[in-house]
Design a protein around this motif. Sequence first.
Motif, PDB file in Angstrom:
ATOM      1  N   LYS A  30       0.884  -1.174   0.000  1.00 24.56           N
ATOM      2  CA  LYS A  30       0.000   0.000   0.000  1.00 24.56           C
ATOM      3  C   LYS A  30       0.920   1.222   0.000  1.00 24.56           C
ATOM      4  N   PRO A  31       0.403   2.433  -0.157  1.00 23.49           N
ATOM      5  CA  PRO A  31       1.302   3.568  -0.359  1.00 23.49           C
ATOM      6  C   PRO A  31       2.313   3.783   0.775  1.00 23.49           C
ATOM      7  N   SER A  32       3.587   3.823   0.374  1.00 19.21           N
ATOM      8  CA  SER A  32       4.658   4.265   1.289  1.00 19.21           C
ATOM      9  C   SER A  32       5.156   5.590   0.725  1.00 19.21           C
ATOM     10  N   ILE A  33       5.510   6.509   1.605  1.00 19.75           N
ATOM     11  CA  ILE A  33       5.962   7.813   1.126  1.00 19.75           C
ATOM     12  C   ILE A  33       7.480   7.810   1.011  1.00 19.75           C
ATOM     13  N   LEU A  34       7.992   8.135  -0.192  1.00 22.25           N
ATOM     14  CA  LEU A  34       9.428   8.314  -0.356  1.00 22.25           C
ATOM     15  C   LEU A  34       9.723   9.803  -0.207  1.00 22.25           C
ATOM     16  N   SER A  35      10.689  10.117   0.655  1.00 27.92           N
ATOM     17  CA  SER A  35      11.048  11.517   0.899  1.00 27.92           C
ATOM     18  C   SER A  35      12.456  11.781   0.379  1.00 27.92           C
ATOM     19  N   ILE A  36      12.634  12.882  -0.325  1.00 29.83           N
ATOM     20  CA  ILE A  36      13.968  13.274  -0.797  1.00 29.83           C
ATOM     21  C   ILE A  36      14.292  14.633  -0.175  1.00 29.83           C
ATOM     22  N   ASP A  37      15.436  14.684   0.505  1.00 30.25           N
ATOM     23  CA  ASP A  37      15.865  15.930   1.159  1.00 30.25           C
ATOM     24  C   ASP A  37      16.467  16.855   0.100  1.00 30.25           C
ATOM     25  N   LEU A  38      15.673  17.811  -0.363  1.00 30.96           N
ATOM     26  CA  LEU A  38      16.123  18.710  -1.432  1.00 30.96           C
ATOM     27  C   LEU A  38      17.104  19.751  -0.907  1.00 30.96           C
ATOM     28  N   SER A  39      17.084  19.975   0.396  1.00 28.77           N
ATOM     29  CA  SER A  39      17.946  21.038   0.946  1.00 28.77           C
ATOM     30  C   SER A  39      19.427  20.711   0.742  1.00 28.77           C
ATOM     31  N   LYS A  40      19.739  19.426   0.573  1.00 28.12           N
ATOM     32  CA  LYS A  40      21.143  19.032   0.380  1.00 28.12           C
ATOM     33  C   LYS A  40      21.554  19.054  -1.090  1.00 28.12           C
ATOM     34  N   LEU A  41      20.605  19.278  -1.995  1.00 34.25           N
ATOM     35  CA  LEU A  41      20.892  19.128  -3.426  1.00 34.25           C
ATOM     36  C   LEU A  41      21.179  20.454  -4.119  1.00 34.25           C
TER      37      LEU A  41
END
Lengths: 714, 171
Positions: free
Chosen positions: A594-605
């Motif tokens: 079922k839906p899992s949330i993938l998080s990407i830390d944009l502050s480091k990019l």
Amino acid sequence: MNIRKTSLIYVVAIAYFALSFSLTYTRWKSHSPSLDYHAYVQMYWNTANGDTLMYNRGSENQYSLYKAHFSPFLLMIFPIYALVQHPLTLYFVFFAVISTSVIPLYFFALDKLQSKLSAWLIALSFLIYFPFAFTHRQGFAEEAFATPLLLWAFYLLHKQKPWAFLAFSFLTLSLRINMVIPVFMLALYAIAKSKYKVHGLFVALLSLFWLFYTLYIIYPNFNLPSERLYIAGFFSDYGNTAGEIAKNVILHPLSVVEKITAPEKLNYMRWLVGPVLFLPVLAPEILIIGVPVLVLNMLSSYPRMSHLWTYYHSSSLPFIWLATVVALERIGRIKIGRKVIVNALLAAIFIVNFLIVKNTPNGQHFPFSNWFNRSTHEVTARDKAADEILTNIPTIYSVASNYGFLENTAQRKWQFPVANFKGYLVDLVLYDPLALTGEALEIPDTDKEYGRLFTNNLFFLFARRDLIKKYSIGDFITREFKNYDQNAAYLAASNPSEKLPTYSGMTTTRVVDINNIYNLVQKLDFANGNPAVLQFPVEKTELVRRVKILGVDFLLPKRGTGALKAEILEGEDFEKNYKIVYSKVEERNELAHKPSILSIDLSKLQIDASRTYWLKLSMETNTSGGVSLFNSYKVYLTKNDESDLRYSLDGGKAWSGNNYPKQSLIYSIAYDSVKDTILTKGTPQQLKQQLQEMTKTSQDYKDVVVVGAVTEKL
Amino acid sequence: MMAKKDKIYWAVTLAFLAGFFYFFQTIKPPKLFENEAPRDKSRDIFFGSRLKGFSRSPNKINLSVDAMISEDLLNIKLNAQNPANDTFDSNAYFYRVLLGRSYPYSPAIILKEFSKKLGAKDIFELEFPWERIYLRDEKAELYLHFNLYRRNGSKEPSIIATTTHSLLFGQ
């Protein structure tokens, strides 16, 4: 009774209770709804707060359960809830009683068949008999208590304990009005077949009086004369009143026969008695006790009454199984090889039931089944995030939420499903765009009556605008908290940024695959500068092979290869001229069904919001060992006219924007800070203390939004 | 002959059932308002036309509410009279003016919440405007409720008097 010899069946009953309750616990933690359980929890909460068995039925009025069902049994077990006011207390009692079903059945089989092996085969087969499992594992209904109560009533009559038989008959009557039928039939059996004819006669008269009492004394107390009785609605094809329905059924026997011999009704009977090899027909005097309710179910205008994936057959199951035992006893009277024949039939019953639950969708509640519904039991990080919200909403607020959360919001006076949100002016709305079951979603108009309080993990929490007041934390701590009712609990939200997260859309329009063939690229829309966190949902799917044998779907799990790869590309053209600024292969074990949330830390990019960025989803494959079966993943799309979404049908060689025009991948972007909005609840003094603590540990939080009306002193 | 034990069991059974059936026939739907008449047959169907003149405040306190709709504002007039000798203290009681789509006790927009002492044989009037921020373009029949509540500590307050006025927006 010799405890040393017989205690194992009690252990099995306790084990069944532990298994059922623990599976329901995980189901509750994973926010998988179970029929009307939320309404019963609300009734109990209201009863504990002075309004006996009241609930609002998803509407803007309050109703008593007795308007629909006269179920005094629910009040008899209420004291347990009064002691432990938890949403799962009722389920705890439910499973404790249901699990005892196997005990009288075992002892009756032991008496009749004179073989422990035979009794065990009966007991174990019953526990994996799917029509029994569905009466209590699919959800809660007081009618499902009929299985254990009638099994005990019959067994105690058989053991010549007429007063206990009378007590269990009374308890069965106290479930719902339709229990008058099996109890009356059981009383006739007692008159005809036992030496306790007076007790049988008394129970027969009691059930007739119960029918009269419910129809002519209880229902008029809770219904207006002009209103159609709730239970009459189940038979609306025949009329609007009990008399009209009975008259039409009697006057039109051919249409009744036609209705109950329709293919789907015969299939209903086949699945009920097929798993016991149709043996109950050899003990018709017992089987007949359970038949009238089944006929009633088949006659109903409400199709779900004759579905096996519910509880409406729960009062018939005891007599199907008791008749099976008596039939086996009769078969066992033949002189040669009696035990072998009986046990061979019982082994066949066990194997048939095992194969049914192992290989067909009827096994969805059994962990050993290929069809076991894993997604309804998986508890993800997103479920824990939902609990963070749900546990922070004081009971005084009215709440609308998706069906899956109603069991968590039920302990309050007003609860509403968002499925028909339109028109309600509820205090808070918890909205999940990824909700299951294809709910017809209505979301609050945020330009008008509602304001968004919180977005995280793609949950949205809205509050009615008249309840929202925003303060600087300093002002609230020093003076504003005094304006609120000091005894009441309030909800407060502190956001680390002035900008709430933005999102691509709020309603799932479709779910699409990502695998070795299908890939997706989504242009990211940064509504503000300084993006900090990107979130999007993904779920994994299982590979299976279906084989049809003798008309039954067999499902065999298969192991595949391939992990989901998420990349962020910088550049106007994601095919030719781009730079990969982020790439990660997600562990398959970390994802759920079922839906899992993938998080990407944009502050480091080092994201520059004025440039163009794309999120690419594809699959990392390893086929060095030869041709492989590939895994598959699902992502969610939403309607969005401005979106630039490209989808590839050949593993990323060619891309097209025409496959899903005006659609966007569902994603959200938070700005300025990777920290989340913090929800807190408490009295004004408690909120003040919590905010003081928060500001000591972090300078990121400056403002607080408090939900609740302020009383002006005039 | 019936055994003595059976006689006792029959007596207990009959007494229990008599008590049981007597008890449940006395149960009525809980009151939604404190002053509600015990058997109010109009309650379940007052939504709609019957809600327009709906009022529940017999003997204790009499409330009335009126309103005028203008382009940007709703001008609301309240009146509360206490014909009895009770005192409605401002710490224990408070008033709420609600705008909703249904019953006085259902969730609705709170236009104003205030507390004011109302002594024996006392009366007060209050007039205030409410800016129609998000109902400016709405075409609907909505209900204006003026309710008096008693605080219940940390629990939901109880409505002890209410009156309703219907409003046609955008007609």
